[in-house]
Scaffold this motif. Structure first.
Motif, PDB file in Angstrom:
ATOM      1  N   GLU A  86      10.110 -30.041 -17.356  1.00  0.00           N
ATOM      2  CA  GLU A  86      11.076 -29.340 -16.792  1.00  0.00           C
ATOM      3  C   GLU A  86      11.035 -28.265 -15.765  1.00  0.00           C
ATOM      4  O   GLU A  86      11.437 -28.125 -14.562  1.00  0.00           O
ATOM      5  CB  GLU A  86      12.470 -28.860 -17.808  1.00  0.00           C
ATOM      6  N   LEU A  87      10.228 -27.339 -16.255  1.00  0.00           N
ATOM      7  CA  LEU A  87       9.612 -26.352 -15.251  1.00  0.00           C
ATOM      8  C   LEU A  87       8.890 -26.841 -14.094  1.00  0.00           C
ATOM      9  O   LEU A  87       9.283 -26.390 -12.896  1.00  0.00           O
ATOM     10  CB  LEU A  87       8.698 -25.323 -16.043  1.00  0.00           C
ATOM     11  N   ALA A  88       7.964 -27.855 -14.134  1.00  0.00           N
ATOM     12  CA  ALA A  88       7.406 -28.353 -12.868  1.00  0.00           C
ATOM     13  C   ALA A  88       8.292 -29.146 -12.273  1.00  0.00           C
ATOM     14  O   ALA A  88       8.443 -29.114 -10.900  1.00  0.00           O
ATOM     15  CB  ALA A  88       6.429 -29.469 -13.530  1.00  0.00           C
ATOM     16  N   ARG A  89       9.373 -29.746 -12.802  1.00  0.00           N
ATOM     17  CA  ARG A  89      10.174 -30.513 -12.015  1.00  0.00           C
ATOM     18  C   ARG A  89      11.208 -29.519 -11.110  1.00  0.00           C
ATOM     19  O   ARG A  89      11.394 -29.734  -9.762  1.00  0.00           O
ATOM     20  CB  ARG A  89      11.165 -31.355 -12.853  1.00  0.00           C
ATOM     21  N   GLY A  90      11.553 -28.543 -11.662  1.00  0.00           N
ATOM     22  CA  GLY A  90      12.315 -27.310 -11.048  1.00  0.00           C
ATOM     23  C   GLY A  90      11.586 -26.577  -9.884  1.00  0.00           C
ATOM     24  O   GLY A  90      12.192 -26.539  -8.805  1.00  0.00           O
ATOM     25  N   SER A  91      10.346 -26.519 -10.270  1.00  0.00           N
ATOM     26  CA  SER A  91       9.440 -25.497  -9.163  1.00  0.00           C
ATOM     27  C   SER A  91       9.210 -26.467  -8.151  1.00  0.00           C
ATOM     28  O   SER A  91       9.076 -26.366  -6.760  1.00  0.00           O
ATOM     29  CB  SER A  91       8.290 -25.016  -9.746  1.00  0.00           C
ATOM     30  N   GLY A  92       9.165 -27.732  -8.313  1.00  0.00           N
ATOM     31  CA  GLY A  92       8.948 -28.895  -7.335  1.00  0.00           C
ATOM     32  C   GLY A  92      10.166 -28.954  -6.223  1.00  0.00           C
ATOM     33  O   GLY A  92       9.852 -29.060  -4.845  1.00  0.00           O
ATOM     34  N   ARG A  93      11.264 -29.102  -6.954  1.00  0.00           N
ATOM     35  CA  ARG A  93      12.429 -29.014  -6.267  1.00  0.00           C
ATOM     36  C   ARG A  93      12.504 -27.825  -5.406  1.00  0.00           C
ATOM     37  O   ARG A  93      13.141 -27.922  -4.219  1.00  0.00           O
ATOM     38  CB  ARG A  93      13.728 -29.269  -7.135  1.00  0.00           C
ATOM     39  N   ALA A  94      12.196 -26.706  -5.909  1.00  0.00           N
ATOM     40  CA  ALA A  94      12.604 -25.556  -5.056  1.00  0.00           C
ATOM     41  C   ALA A  94      11.405 -25.466  -3.857  1.00  0.00           C
ATOM     42  O   ALA A  94      11.911 -24.826  -2.655  1.00  0.00           O
ATOM     43  CB  ALA A  94      12.024 -24.188  -6.122  1.00  0.00           C
ATOM     44  N   LEU A  95      10.430 -25.879  -4.070  1.00  0.00           N
ATOM     45  CA  LEU A  95       9.436 -25.921  -3.163  1.00  0.00           C
ATOM     46  C   LEU A  95       9.574 -26.859  -1.931  1.00  0.00           C
ATOM     47  O   LEU A  95       9.590 -26.627  -0.775  1.00  0.00           O
ATOM     48  CB  LEU A  95       7.813 -26.353  -3.739  1.00  0.00           C
ATOM     49  N   ARG A  96      10.224 -28.134  -2.283  1.00  0.00           N
ATOM     50  CA  ARG A  96      10.794 -29.007  -1.328  1.00  0.00           C
ATOM     51  C   ARG A  96      11.782 -28.459  -0.708  1.00  0.00           C
ATOM     52  O   ARG A  96      11.862 -28.606   0.721  1.00  0.00           O
ATOM     53  CB  ARG A  96      11.098 -30.387  -2.227  1.00  0.00           C
ATOM     54  N   ILE A  97      12.861 -27.732  -1.264  1.00  0.00           N
ATOM     55  CA  ILE A  97      13.993 -27.138  -0.367  1.00  0.00           C
ATOM     56  C   ILE A  97      13.480 -26.035   0.463  1.00  0.00           C
ATOM     57  O   ILE A  97      13.869 -25.879   1.585  1.00  0.00           O
ATOM     58  CB  ILE A  97      15.030 -26.585  -1.424  1.00  0.00           C
ATOM     59  N   PHE A  98      12.524 -25.132   0.059  1.00  0.00           N
ATOM     60  CA  PHE A  98      11.767 -24.190   0.928  1.00  0.00           C
ATOM     61  C   PHE A  98      11.244 -24.799   1.896  1.00  0.00           C
ATOM     62  O   PHE A  98      11.256 -24.276   3.191  1.00  0.00           O
ATOM     63  CB  PHE A  98      10.942 -23.505  -0.041  1.00  0.00           C
ATOM     64  N   LYS A  99      10.294 -25.684   1.864  1.00  0.00           N
ATOM     65  CA  LYS A  99       9.599 -26.676   2.982  1.00  0.00           C
ATOM     66  C   LYS A  99      10.503 -26.965   3.995  1.00  0.00           C
ATOM     67  O   LYS A  99      10.249 -26.819   5.275  1.00  0.00           O
ATOM     68  CB  LYS A  99       8.752 -27.644   2.585  1.00  0.00           C
ATOM     69  N   ASP A 100      11.777 -27.761   3.532  1.00  0.00           N
ATOM     70  CA  ASP A 100      12.719 -28.244   4.529  1.00  0.00           C
ATOM     71  C   ASP A 100      13.306 -27.093   5.095  1.00  0.00           C
ATOM     72  O   ASP A 100      13.728 -27.020   6.394  1.00  0.00           O
ATOM     73  CB  ASP A 100      13.780 -29.191   3.982  1.00  0.00           C
ATOM     74  N   GLU A 101      13.781 -25.996   4.693  1.00  0.00           N
ATOM     75  CA  GLU A 101      14.319 -24.879   5.225  1.00  0.00           C
ATOM     76  C   GLU A 101      13.355 -24.447   6.582  1.00  0.00           C
ATOM     77  O   GLU A 101      13.774 -23.910   7.602  1.00  0.00           O
ATOM     78  CB  GLU A 101      14.816 -23.950   4.233  1.00  0.00           C
ATOM     79  N   THR A 102      12.128 -24.051   5.914  1.00  0.00           N
ATOM     80  CA  THR A 102      11.212 -23.565   6.971  1.00  0.00           C
ATOM     81  C   THR A 102      10.794 -24.381   7.938  1.00  0.00           C
ATOM     82  O   THR A 102      10.738 -23.987   9.234  1.00  0.00           O
ATOM     83  CB  THR A 102       9.990 -22.807   6.118  1.00  0.00           C
ATOM     84  N   LYS A 103      11.157 -25.721   7.820  1.00  0.00           N
ATOM     85  CA  LYS A 103      10.632 -26.513   8.779  1.00  0.00           C
ATOM     86  C   LYS A 103      11.690 -26.525   9.876  1.00  0.00           C
ATOM     87  O   LYS A 103      11.505 -26.361  11.053  1.00  0.00           O
ATOM     88  CB  LYS A 103      10.706 -28.085   8.256  1.00  0.00           C
ATOM     89  N   GLY A 104      13.119 -26.316   9.578  1.00  0.00           N
ATOM     90  CA  GLY A 104      14.238 -26.122  10.574  1.00  0.00           C
ATOM     91  C   GLY A 104      14.088 -24.905  11.314  1.00  0.00           C
ATOM     92  O   GLY A 104      14.266 -24.924  12.385  1.00  0.00           O
ATOM     93  N   VAL A 105      13.658 -23.863  10.673  1.00  0.00           N
ATOM     94  CA  VAL A 105      13.714 -22.457  11.163  1.00  0.00           C
ATOM     95  C   VAL A 105      12.387 -22.526  12.283  1.00  0.00           C
ATOM     96  O   VAL A 105      12.311 -21.981  13.385  1.00  0.00           O
ATOM     97  CB  VAL A 105      13.680 -21.353  10.296  1.00  0.00           C
ATOM     98  N   LEU A 106      11.323 -22.873  11.746  1.00  0.00           N
ATOM     99  CA  LEU A 106      10.105 -22.712  12.664  1.00  0.00           C
ATOM    100  C   LEU A 106       9.867 -23.535  13.845  1.00  0.00           C
ATOM    101  O   LEU A 106       9.506 -23.509  14.796  1.00  0.00           O
ATOM    102  CB  LEU A 106       8.704 -22.888  11.731  1.00  0.00           C
ATOM    103  N   GLY A 107      10.361 -25.077  13.336  1.00  0.00           N
ATOM    104  CA  GLY A 107      10.208 -26.242  14.455  1.00  0.00           C
ATOM    105  C   GLY A 107      11.426 -25.990  15.363  1.00  0.00           C
ATOM    106  O   GLY A 107      11.189 -26.834  16.347  1.00  0.00           O
ATOM    107  N   GLY A 108      12.365 -25.287  15.177  1.00  0.00           N
ATOM    108  CA  GLY A 108      13.642 -25.420  16.257  1.00  0.00           C
ATOM    109  C   GLY A 108      13.896 -26.814  16.135  1.00  0.00           C
ATOM    110  O   GLY A 108      14.432 -27.175  17.213  1.00  0.00           O
ATOM    111  N   ASP A 109      13.817 -27.348  15.046  1.00  0.00           N
ATOM    112  CA  ASP A 109      14.552 -28.869  15.115  1.00  0.00           C
ATOM    113  C   ASP A 109      15.981 -28.861  15.298  1.00  0.00           C
ATOM    114  O   ASP A 109      16.774 -28.401  14.539  1.00  0.00           O
ATOM    115  CB  ASP A 109      14.053 -29.354  13.720  1.00  0.00           C
ATOM    116  N   ALA A 110      16.236 -29.764  16.351  1.00  0.00           N
ATOM    117  CA  ALA A 110      17.606 -29.920  16.631  1.00  0.00           C
ATOM    118  C   ALA A 110      18.249 -30.973  15.575  1.00  0.00           C
ATOM    119  O   ALA A 110      19.412 -30.677  15.491  1.00  0.00           O
ATOM    120  CB  ALA A 110      17.780 -30.559  18.138  1.00  0.00           C
ATOM    121  N   GLU A 111      17.580 -31.862  15.185  1.00  0.00           N
ATOM    122  CA  GLU A 111      18.240 -32.684  14.144  1.00  0.00           C
ATOM    123  C   GLU A 111      18.323 -32.025  12.666  1.00  0.00           C
ATOM    124  O   GLU A 111      19.160 -32.323  11.827  1.00  0.00           O
ATOM    125  CB  GLU A 111      17.040 -33.739  13.725  1.00  0.00           C
TER     126      GLU A 111
END
Length: 72
Positions: free
Chosen positions: A32-57
């Motif tokens: 359960e801890l591994a699943r939760g941390s994986g989700r958090a990491l995935r959300i963090f990566k998605d958010e930073t990708k949008g900010v750093l890449g300036g992705d219009a999508e």
């Protein structure tokens, strides 16, 4: 260079660390801890990708409704 070195920790140190984590959280909570941390990491990566890449999508499209443009 040893590929098993993580931050200066060797295999014995990592095994002791894993044993301590299992003792603290219990073997049933670890997936359960591994699943939760994986989700958090995935959300963090998605958010930073949008900010750093300036992705219009990353930003939602705004569709103007015809009713909004009319004066009532």
């Amino acid at each position: 260079m040893n590929p098993f070195l993580v931050g200066g920790l060797g295999t014995p140190e990592l095994l002791v660390l894993l044993a301590v984590v299992v003792l603290l959280f219990g073997a049933t909570k670890l997936p359960e801890l591994a699943r939760g941390s994986g989700r958090a990491l995935r959300i963090f990566k998605d958010e930073t990708k949008g900010v750093l890449g300036g992705d219009a999508e990353a930003e939602p499209d705004v569709v103007a409704s015809p009713d909004r443009d009319r004066a009532v």
